[in-house]
Design a protein around this motif. Structure first.
Motif, PDB file in Angstrom:
ATOM      1  N   PHE A 198       0.956  -1.165  -0.069  1.00 14.06           N
ATOM      2  CA  PHE A 198       0.038  -0.027  -0.075  1.00 14.06           C
ATOM      3  C   PHE A 198       1.054   1.246   0.077  1.00 14.06           C
TER       4      PHE A 198
ATOM      5  N   GLY B  60      -6.699   4.630  -1.457  1.00 10.23           N
ATOM      6  CA  GLY B  60      -7.976   4.507  -0.878  1.00 10.23           C
ATOM      7  C   GLY B  60      -8.988   5.809  -1.405  1.00 10.23           C
TER       8      GLY B  60
ATOM      9  N   ASN C 286      -8.815   1.505  -4.242  1.00  7.45           N
ATOM     10  CA  ASN C 286      -9.313   0.216  -3.466  1.00  7.45           C
ATOM     11  C   ASN C 286     -10.759   0.020  -3.606  1.00  7.45           C
TER      12      ASN C 286
ATOM     13  N   ALA D 177      -9.518  -2.740  -9.466  1.00  9.28           N
ATOM     14  CA  ALA D 177      -8.757  -1.588  -9.331  1.00  9.28           C
ATOM     15  C   ALA D 177      -8.501  -0.699 -10.670  1.00  9.28           C
TER      16      ALA D 177
ATOM     17  N   GLN E  98     -15.601   6.750  -5.583  1.00  8.77           N
ATOM     18  CA  GLN E  98     -15.316   5.952  -4.264  1.00  8.77           C
ATOM     19  C   GLN E  98     -16.493   5.720  -3.845  1.00  8.77           C
TER      20      GLN E  98
ATOM     21  N   ALA F   2      -2.230  -2.158  -5.029  1.00  5.65           N
ATOM     22  CA  ALA F   2      -3.055  -1.828  -4.201  1.00  5.65           C
ATOM     23  C   ALA F   2      -4.198  -2.952  -4.515  1.00  5.65           C
TER      24      ALA F   2
ATOM     25  N   VAL G 133      -5.618  -5.332  -1.435  1.00  3.15           N
ATOM     26  CA  VAL G 133      -6.979  -5.231  -1.120  1.00  3.15           C
ATOM     27  C   VAL G 133      -7.686  -6.409  -1.185  1.00  3.15           C
TER      28      VAL G 133
ATOM     29  N   GLY H 275     -10.268  -3.398   3.086  1.00  8.02           N
ATOM     30  CA  GLY H 275     -10.182  -2.050   2.922  1.00  8.02           C
ATOM     31  C   GLY H 275      -9.348  -1.365   3.908  1.00  8.02           C
TER      32      GLY H 275
ATOM     33  N   SER I  52      -7.249   1.649   4.921  1.00  5.93           N
ATOM     34  CA  SER I  52      -6.968   2.801   4.352  1.00  5.93           C
ATOM     35  C   SER I  52      -6.044   3.585   4.939  1.00  5.93           C
TER      36      SER I  52
END
Length: 340
Positions: free
Chosen positions: A82, A101, A106, A139, A170, A261, A265, A270, A272
């Motif tokens: 990440f 995120g 994500n 993604a 998102q 990512a 995930v 998730g 963040s």
């Protein structure tokens, strides 16, 4: 400025960066050792050493090798993945708030994984290895959508516009995931809810094997492309003047960020803020050069998730992502207050 002075300054910066990375490595190793001793069933350092070298009881062997070590290694891999993904995105878009995120990447991966859990989930090993591929597809789809909406023909890619569109995408994807989860039976709903919160609980060696190739392949690739990332940071006109194929490099680097990512995930849910906090702290510690920034961010991300997961294991009802959010959200608000 005198070239000699530039050389001395650069040498000092590299020396400082090496010292910082050594300290962070020691901290990660220390957190790793403490994490092996932490849990509802405590193992003393001596018990851990005995078990690591073939001694210890069957119960201690089961706890250490089947429950704790896979989860600890997953925490390190996810944190590094990440953080490097965030470092690439922040470098590509010259924006300290860029993060997988916050940009909806994500969420895109999460939507695909939620669809998989909702309709196709089973316990076979083959499907476990398909999960990162599905997450990568989600993604990548989110990244392409955001890129297309944020790109202006005569102005190029506008970072602020990209951030705002990422937040909107998102939100839309999260709404779709809520609709999907409402149709689930109670057992699957609980599973998806915990996963979306960012949980590493239940990790085993199969998860390590599924994630490890992505980390091994993409983080070194990001290091190899770090010089291109430095040049892209100077702006498109300067990069073109230096002969850098900006569109090709940007696509490859964006693909690496999405791959990191998406795979993280798929395995960890998730979680963040790691991709935001890690690279930003790394820039403060070692400067903006990505040859130094990327490995430092990876170590910071690994340390953050490992510490958060160790705390989460002390309170079994809390997902790791909640602990990371408790640490990362105040830092994000601090960044917003300092951003013009």
């Amino acid at each position: 400025m005198n070239p000699t002075n530039i050389s001395v300054t650069e040498s000092r910066r590299r020396t400082r960066a090496i010292i910082v990375m050594l300290i962070l490595t020691i901290l990660v190793i220390t957190a790793f050792i403490i994490s092996m001793n932490t849990g509802h069933i405590r193992l003393s350092p001596l018990d851990v050493v005995k078990t690591m070298f073939g001694g210890g009881t069957d119960k201690q062997h089961l706890i250490l090798f089947e429950f704790r070590l896979p989860r600890i290694i997953i925490s390190v891999l996810i944190g590094a993945g990440f953080a490097v993904s965030g470092a690439i995105l922040q470098g590509l878009f010259r924006n300290p708030l860029a993060d997988p995120g916050l940009l909806g990447i994500n969420a895109g991966a999460g939507l695909m994984v939620t669809l998989y859990i909702s309709f196709l989930r089973d316990n076979s090993s083959a499907n476990l290895f398909l999960l990162p591929l599905l997450a990568l597809g989600g993604a990548a789809s989110a990244a392409v959508l955001i890129f297309m909406l944020a790109y202006k023909r005569h102005k190029g890619l506008l970072p602020t516009r990209m951030i705002l569109i990422g937040v909107a995408v998102q939100a839309g994807i999260n709404a779709a995931m809520v609709v999907l989860t409402l149709a689930l039976d109670p057992e699957d709903y609980q599973y998806v809810s915990i996963w979306l919160a960012g949980s590493i609980a239940g990790s085993n060696w199969k998860y390590v094997i599924a994630l490890l190739p992505w980390i091994i392949a993409l983080i070194p690739f990001a290091m190899i492309k770090s010089r291109s990332l430095n040049i892209l940071n100077l702006g498109d006109q300067m990069a073109k003047g230096l002969g850098t194929p900006i569109n090709r490099d940007r696509i490859w680097l964006l693909a690496a960020a999405v791959g990191l990512a998406g795979s993280c995930v798929a395995i960890g849910g998730g979680i963040s803020f790691v991709g935001l906090v890690g690279p930003h702290l790394a820039r403060r510690l070692v400067g903006p050069q990505h040859q130094l920034n990327i490995p430092t961010a990876a170590l910071l991300g690994a340390l953050l998730v490992l510490v958060a997961d160790t705390i989460a294991r002390s309170f079994s009802s809390l997902p790791t992502g909640i602990i990371v959010a408790i640490i990362g959200a105040p830092y994000f608000l601090y960044l917003l207050s300092k951003t013009k």
